[in-house]
Design a protein around this motif. Structure first.
Motif, short mmCIF file in Angstrom:
data_model
loop_
_atom_site.label_atom_id
_atom_site.label_comp_id
_atom_site.label_asym_id
_atom_site.label_seq_id
_atom_site.Cartn_x
_atom_site.Cartn_y
_atom_site.Cartn_z
N UNK A 14 1.05 -1.10 -0.21
CA UNK A 14 0.09 0.25 -0.17
C UNK A 14 0.66 1.51 -0.37
N UNK A 15 1.52 0.93 1.32
CA UNK A 15 2.48 2.54 1.53
C UNK A 15 3.67 2.27 -0.45
N UNK A 16 4.26 1.61 -0.66
CA UNK A 16 5.15 1.58 -1.90
C UNK A 16 4.19 2.01 -2.49
N UNK A 17 3.15 1.80 -3.35
CA UNK A 17 2.74 2.04 -4.54
C UNK A 17 1.57 3.66 -4.05
N UNK A 18 1.69 4.23 -2.98
CA UNK A 18 0.77 5.62 -2.65
C UNK A 18 2.37 6.24 -2.85
N UNK A 19 3.53 6.20 -2.65
CA UNK A 19 5.26 6.34 -3.17
C UNK A 19 5.32 6.53 -4.49
N UNK A 30 -0.72 -1.55 -14.65
CA UNK A 30 0.10 -2.76 -15.18
C UNK A 30 1.57 -2.17 -14.90
N UNK A 31 2.09 -0.84 -15.25
CA UNK A 31 2.92 0.06 -14.92
C UNK A 31 2.99 -0.20 -13.24
N UNK A 32 2.49 0.49 -12.51
CA UNK A 32 2.27 0.03 -10.97
C UNK A 32 3.27 -1.60 -11.11
N UNK A 33 2.48 -2.73 -11.54
CA UNK A 33 2.91 -3.02 -11.33
C UNK A 33 4.07 -3.86 -11.86
N UNK A 34 4.79 -3.99 -12.97
CA UNK A 34 5.85 -3.35 -13.32
C UNK A 34 6.79 -3.45 -12.64
N UNK A 35 6.73 -2.11 -12.13
CA UNK A 35 7.65 -1.28 -11.38
C UNK A 35 8.21 -1.74 -9.99
N UNK A 36 6.65 -2.03 -9.17
CA UNK A 36 7.15 -3.12 -7.92
C UNK A 36 7.09 -4.50 -8.18
N UNK A 37 7.12 -4.87 -9.15
CA UNK A 37 7.43 -6.50 -8.67
C UNK A 37 6.12 -7.71 -8.58
N UNK A 38 4.44 -6.60 -8.22
CA UNK A 38 3.27 -7.13 -8.28
C UNK A 38 2.65 -7.67 -8.63
N UNK A 371 3.76 8.12 7.67
CA UNK A 371 2.50 7.74 8.02
C UNK A 371 2.14 6.53 7.19
N UNK A 372 1.93 6.98 5.93
CA UNK A 372 0.64 6.05 4.53
C UNK A 372 2.19 5.12 4.00
#
Ligand code: ZN
Length: 372
Positions: A14-19, A30-38, A371-372
């Motif tokens: 949650x925090x990694x996606x927000x930041x 899709x870009x978020x999934x690729x960048x963070x390996x999720x 905190x986020x």
């Protein structure tokens, strides 16, 4: 145990996606999934939580690799706000910033300072009016920081020594009775350092030059702090306490009395009028400024000898230090330097206007982002 681990992974995703979104303009799932390996379902469930909490928004569409357009997401920088206030003898400046430290509003109000209830109520009313007039909801405001010319205790709740405004002993409770969010005091020089660090995140000594001078030391991204709030108060270093110029602190020969704007400017001058006269070659002004730069170079050199980290000139004067003046300072530093100096350690800050008010607002934003 297993539940706890699952929760912390969830929180971390949650925090990694927000930041990640905070550091990008806009991204697709899709870009978020690729960048963070999720996995896509993990990204989807966290994006939904962030959307529910109003921290992010759907923001148009992006072209995807396979040709289909994908929904774009971006942070909602105004989801939370923070207020910063700089108090002066005769007026106060109120700034409202958002989660990206963007200044949304700056307002200056005429309000003679007093360490009493009447002043606190009037200042807080002005803050609430600024929020209301701009349509900012009070429950979105994380807090208000007040930048004060004085030393502050480690909890930010009491002015330990406030000689310029005669406010020693003043407490945040005086103001908190009138505002629905937390209040903290900050030493004004620390606010300038915070604002400069937010704009250019490098360690250093920030020498803030305004009506009065102040200094703050930033090491590993943190402003040096002690319980009595005296860290970095190099403005009251004196090497001529017997015969030097009289300082407001009661001693003589402090850096304050040679390098502040009140030591440079005559009573009828403003910074603008001074620099106009300087550019026009007014002989007396040229001579006065050359002498001022001699003292300023001495002060900078002493700071440099004490802690060998970059020195940033911040505060109101910084806006007037062009390349030529900076070079004049560097020439003086080279002349007085004892050791070989291979690296340039002096630079000029970038937040000249309202740096105290902006810097007083930033810590509430920093706390929220952690905190986020
Ligand atoms: Zn002094």
């Amino acid at each position: 145990m297993r539940t706890k681990t699952m929760q912390s992974i969830q929180r971390s995703n949650y925090s990694n996606i927000y930041h990640l979104l905070m550091d990008s303009e806009k991204l697709s799932k899709q870009m978020i999934a690729e960048e963070l390996g999720l996995s896509l379902p993990t990204v989807t469930s966290n994006l939904n939580k962030l959307l529910d909490q109003g921290l992010i928004s759907k923001d148009g569409q992006l072209e995807s690799k396979i040709g289909r357009r994908a929904t774009a997401y971006s942070v909602n920088p105004n989801a939370f706000l923070s207020v910063g206030i700089e108090v002066f003898k005769n007026y106060a400046t109120i700034a409202v910033i958002n989660l990206k430290n963007e200044v949304l509003t700056i307002r200056t109000v005429n309000l003679p300072f007093a360490n009493d209830d009447h002043y606190a109520s009037a200042l807080c009313n002005n803050v609430l009016r600024v929020l209301q007039n701009n349509g900012y909801q009070e429950d979105r405001v994380l807090g208000a920081g007040i930048g004060i010319q004085g030393l502050i205790d480690s909890t930010g709740s009491t002015v330990l020594w406030g000689k310029i405004l005669d406010c020693s002993g003043m407490k945040t409770s005086l103001f908190s009775q009138y505002l629905p969010f937390p209040i903290r005091f900050y030493h004004d020089a620390d606010c300038v350092a915070t604002a400069e660090y937010a704009a250019n995140s490098t360690d250093g000594i920030v020498l803030s030059i305004g009506e009065h001078i102040g200094t703050a030391v930033i090491i590993d991204g943190q402003i040096l702090k002690s319980t009595m709030g005296r860290d970095g108060t190099m403005e009251h270093i004196s090497i001529n306490p017997r015969n030097g110029r009289q300082c407001y602190c009661g001693r003589r020969g402090c850096i304050e009395t040679y390098c502040s704007l009140s030591s440079l400017l005559a009573q009828t001058e403003t910074l603008d009028s001074f620099f106009v006269s300087l550019k026009q070659g007014d002989e007396k002004v040229v001579k006065r400024f050359a002498e001022y730069l001699d003292y300023l170079a001495d002060a900078i050199y002493n700071l440099h000898m004490f802690i060998d980290i970059p020195i940033v000139i911040g505060g109101r004067l910084s806006k007037y230090i062009d390349q030529q003046i900076l070079q004049e300072l560097r020439n003086r530093l080279n002349k007085i330097s004892v050791f070989p100096e291979d690296e340039d350690y002096l630079r000029v800050g970038t937040v000249a206007d309202n740096a105290v008010a902006i810097g007083a607002a930033i810590p509430f934003i920093d706390d929220k982002l952690k905190e986020i």
